[in-house]
Structures are given as structure tokens and as C-alpha cells.
Design a protein around this motif. Structure first.
Motif, PDB file in Angstrom:
ATOM      1  N   ALA A  73       0.728  -1.145  -0.059  1.00  0.00           N
ATOM      2  CA  ALA A  73       0.035   0.173  -0.071  1.00  0.00           C
ATOM      3  C   ALA A  73       1.026   1.338   0.046  1.00  0.00           C
ATOM      4  O   ALA A  73       0.616   2.146  -0.755  1.00  0.00           O
ATOM      5  CB  ALA A  73      -1.094   0.069   1.054  1.00  0.00           C
ATOM      6  N   PHE A  74       1.691   1.117   0.861  1.00  0.00           N
ATOM      7  CA  PHE A  74       2.983   2.468   0.745  1.00  0.00           C
ATOM      8  C   PHE A  74       3.644   2.452  -0.525  1.00  0.00           C
ATOM      9  O   PHE A  74       3.654   3.553  -1.158  1.00  0.00           O
ATOM     10  CB  PHE A  74       3.918   2.245   1.712  1.00  0.00           C
ATOM     11  N   ALA A  75       3.827   1.316  -1.087  1.00  0.00           N
ATOM     12  CA  ALA A  75       4.617   1.612  -2.517  1.00  0.00           C
ATOM     13  C   ALA A  75       3.624   2.026  -3.513  1.00  0.00           C
ATOM     14  O   ALA A  75       4.064   2.784  -4.431  1.00  0.00           O
ATOM     15  CB  ALA A  75       5.115   0.101  -2.887  1.00  0.00           C
ATOM     16  N   GLY A  76       2.365   1.878  -3.526  1.00  0.00           N
ATOM     17  CA  GLY A  76       1.513   2.081  -4.144  1.00  0.00           C
ATOM     18  C   GLY A  76       1.241   3.612  -4.298  1.00  0.00           C
ATOM     19  O   GLY A  76       1.171   4.257  -5.384  1.00  0.00           O
ATOM     20  N   LEU A  77       1.274   4.249  -3.056  1.00  0.00           N
ATOM     21  CA  LEU A  77       1.002   5.674  -2.833  1.00  0.00           C
ATOM     22  C   LEU A  77       2.490   6.291  -3.417  1.00  0.00           C
ATOM     23  O   LEU A  77       2.340   7.240  -4.094  1.00  0.00           O
ATOM     24  CB  LEU A  77       1.024   5.883  -1.266  1.00  0.00           C
TER      25      LEU A  77
END
Length: 428
Positions: free
Chosen positions: A374-378
Motif C-alpha cells: 500500500a505504501f509503495a502504491g502511494l
């Protein structure tokens, strides 16, 4: 937020009813495709689930136990140094890593175990991939005085043996699944086989918002507490709703938990991040929706988008994060994606390892590899945001369980040396 238990009338959110199925379907997905022998079990489960949704005392007991035992509500943490690093949107982190057992999984496990006791069941069975759902199931079984059997693919057991250790210490039987890809989909199949012969005394505590109806509704219902809290917290802290909410997506339980309370607000963009593995063309990933390789199919009791070949045989999947290594996706999310309400992204292993290091070094947080997607997607799209925007990332679990995989991903020679010394110590 107050540390008092959430009131029963607030614990059954309107957003949950918005995502309620019609005849077991969410748009084109869902349904109940089960052996005839399981029809009575599903009928009983559906009836009891409908009853507890209207039972204020059940929800009072449930939310009180979450408060006193699990430690809810979990905080919404302003990631100020991460925000400053990018100089873009204000980033807030919903801290499900602080839930008892270290992940969001206990929300659903506790709710379903209480439901099972209400039905007079004495035994819980469950599937697990990353092991967090297995630990949560073993934990609530011990807490409520029930027995537990956990099915886990051999491949996942090797990747997440620390969780296997704790499941056994908690008193659960852990059964290795040695066929197929030896991952989550095979563990689900084996759990269903058990249930066929044991449903009179046993409840199948399904861990993700997939499977035959009413399981997607049940799991997303209990997990909705994540978004209920996050919505109240961001309104109190920031004075308004966020512009985006990010969550990783395997089966879909933590994503639906985070998304539901924001679902009625069209101005809030909901973003699910799948496991891109080694990339779009590698053949080694678990992206059902982003890479466009999935197609509608029926398996494991429901219809959704599966990674399958032309003959309907399920493909092998891969992710550095065991909990995202699944061939299908929640029928609720498949419908929301088809309607354009949830946008999907994919993050590769390399992007995840890079994001993990950044989150650890700027915020002192150690997200699970699943959550780090999720962090990487952001981070891939952070430049599209402005300083006036607000983003919430659902940190669905903590990374303690991933130490072996993270060390391997970072090619940490000191860790490798430590493992070799321990091996020699035990075998010398």
C-alpha cells in the motif's frame, strides 16, 4: 478518539449496508457454489449472521472485547517525516499493526468465533497464507475455549515459520498442505474438505472477504471497524475526509475494512494495491486486475476474477508477501473495480523493499510486506498529489513475521552469517 467501546448503532455502519449483496451477488460476482452436503451449514450461518447484525447486545459484547482484549481503537498516525520527505500530500497511517497479534486479522477472527459459539460450535478451522490469520484464529480459540485446526501451504509455512511456531504454542493443530502451489488457494481447498465432514461441530473461520456467500459479507462486516475508526479520527484530526485511502489487496479483507466507511463519499478515491511480484511480464506475480491476466471464473464456492488458463485451471501465483499470494480477489472488490469505484495499482517486490526501507527510516514503523504494498502504491503516485491533500494508508500488519523474507530481499550478509552460525550451533 475515545477508548470507550464503539456503540452498537455505530458499529453497524451504513457503508456496510451499501456493500450488501443481492441474492449473494455483488454485481456480476459472488454467489454460493457449494456441495449439497454444506447447504445446511451455509443456511445456518446466513441466518445467524443476519440475526447478529440486528442484535445490539452482540455488538456491545464484540466491541467491548475488541477494546479490552485487542486494544482498539488503533491510532491514526500522522506520518510527518514521510510527508516532509515528499513535500506533497499529508500522509496518515491507520495502525492495524497495533491490534493484538499484530494485524487486522483479529477483528474478523474474534467476531466469527463469537458467532460460532452462538451457533454452538466447539471447533474452529481456518486457512492462512502469511500466518497472521492463523495466529489470530489460534488466539481467539484459546481465549474462548475452543479447539483450532489451521491449514497452511507448505511453501507459506517455510516463508512464515515464526507464525507456525506461535500457532502451535497457542494450542492449534497446524496442517501442512503439500499439493498444488502449496500456498493459500490450496490451504482453502483443504479447509473446505475438512468442513464437509465436520460442520455440525465446526465453524470454518474464513480469513478474507472471499469464498461463498455469506463469507464476503461476514468478513467485510467485521473488518468495517477499521474504516469506522479511521473516518472519525481523520475528521477529528484534519477536519475533513481524506482525498485518497490506500490498502493492499490479496483476498481483500483489510482493503474492504478500510474502504467501506468512505465508500459513500465519491470525493474519496479508494486505491487497492496488488502484488506485482517480479513484474507484468514475468509470470511471477499475483496481480489479478492490474496486469489484465485474470478472467471471470468459479472456484472455491464463488465467482470472481481468477488468474486461470483457457481451460479454467488456476495458475500459480507469486509474491514476496505470502498474504497477497492468492489466485482470486474478493467478489466485492471485483465489482467495485468493474464499476470504477476502486482504482487498482500493482507494486513489484523491488518497489516494496524500497518502500519498506523508506518507511522504517523516516517513521520508525515496520510494516508487514503485505502492508508495504500500500505504501509503495502511494509512493508511485505521490508526485500527483499536492500539499493540500490528505492520504490514509492502511498499515494492515507489522513486519516482525517477515524478517527472513526482508533480510533475503535486502541481501543482508550479516543476517545470512547469523543464520549460518545458528545452523552450525544446532547441527554441530
Amino acid at each position: 478518539m475515545s477508548t470507550e467501546p464503539i456503540a452498537a448503532d455505530n458499529a453497524i455502519p451504513g457503508a456496510t449496508r451499501v456493500l450488501a449483496p443481492e441474492n449473494g451477488y455483488y454485481g456480476n460476482y459472488g454467489g454460493t457454489f457449494i456441495p449439497e452436503i454444506l447447504v445446511p451449514a451455509f443456511a445456518e450461518l446466513s441466518a445467524q449472521f443476519e440475526a447478529i447484525k440486528q442484535d445490539a447486545s452482540f455488538w456491545q459484547d464484540y466491541t467491548a472485547l475488541l477494546t479490552d482484549y485487542s486494544g482498539r481503537p488503533t491510532p491514526l498516525t500522522h506520518a510527518d517525516r514521510l510527508t516532509a520527505h515528499f513535500g506533497r500530500a499529508r500522509i496518515y497511517v491507520k495502525r492495524e499493526d497495533l491490534n493484538h497479534t499484530g494485524a487486522h486479522k483479529l477483528n474478523n477472527a474474534l467476531g466469527q468465533a463469537m458467532l460460532a459459539k452462538r451457533m454452538g460450535k466447539t471447533r474452529l478451522i481456518a486457512e492462512t497464507g502469511a500466518g497472521q490469520h492463523g495466529v489470530a484464529t489460534a488466539t481467539v480459540a484459546a481465549k474462548l475455549g475452543m479447539s483450532a485446526t489451521i491449514y497452511m501451504g507448505r511453501e507459506d509455512m517455510e516463508r512464515q515459520y515464526a507464525n507456525v511456531f506461535w500457532m502451535k504454542r497457542l494450542g492449534a493443530e497446524v496442517v501442512a498442505v503439500d499439493y498444488g502451489s502449496r500456498t493459500l488457494k490450496d490451504a482453502i481447498n483443504e479447509t473446505l474438505r475438512d468442513w464437509v465432514s465436520s460442520f455440525e461441530t465446526t465453524h470454518y473461520l474464513l480469513g478474507t472477504a472471499s469464498g461463498a456467500h455469506p463469507f464476503p459479507a461476514i468478513v467485510s462486516f467485521f473488518q468495517s471497524i477499521i474504516g469506522i475508526e479511521a473516518k472519525e479520527q481523520v475528521l477529528r484530526t484534519a477536519g475533513r475526509l481524506p482525498d485518497r485511502v490506500y490498502a493492499c489487496v490479496g483476498g481483500g479483507s483489510n482493503a474492504l475494512g478500510a474502504f467501506q466507511a468512505f465508500h459513500p463519499h465519491d470525493e474519496v478515491q479508494l486505491v487497492g494495491v496488488e502484488a506485482g511480484g517480479q513484474g507484468r511480464d514475468s509470470g511471477k506475480h499475483a496481480s489479478r486486475l492490474v496486469y489484465g491476466e485474470a478472467s471471470p471464473g468459479i472456484a472455491q464456492g464463488y465467482k470472481t476474477m481468477f488468474l486461470q488458463d483457457r481451460d479454467g485451471q488456476m495458475k500459480d501465483t507469486y509474491s514476496i508477501a505470502a498474504g497477497l499470494d492468492y489466485v482470486g480477489v474478493s467478489p466485492i472488490l471485483a465489482d467495485l473495480a468493474e464499476r470504477g469505484r476502486v482504482r487498482f495499482e500493482a507494486a513489484t517486490d523491488a518497489e516494496v523493499v524500497e518502500a519498506l526501507q523508506l518507511v522504517m527510516r523516516t517513521e520508525g514503523l515496520i510494516p508487514a510486506l503485505e502492508s508495504t504494498h500500500a505504501f509503495a502504491g502511494l509512493f508511485k503516485h505521490i508526485e500527483e498529489t499536492s500539499a493540500s491533500e490528505i492520504v490514509i494508508v492502511n498499515m494492515s500488519g507489522r513486519g516482525d513475521k517477515d524478517i527472513f523474507n526482508v533480510a533475503e530481499g535486502l541481501r543482508d550478509e550479516e543476517w545470512n552469517g547469523f543464520i549460518e552460525r545458528k545452523h552450525q550451533q544446532y547441527n554441530g
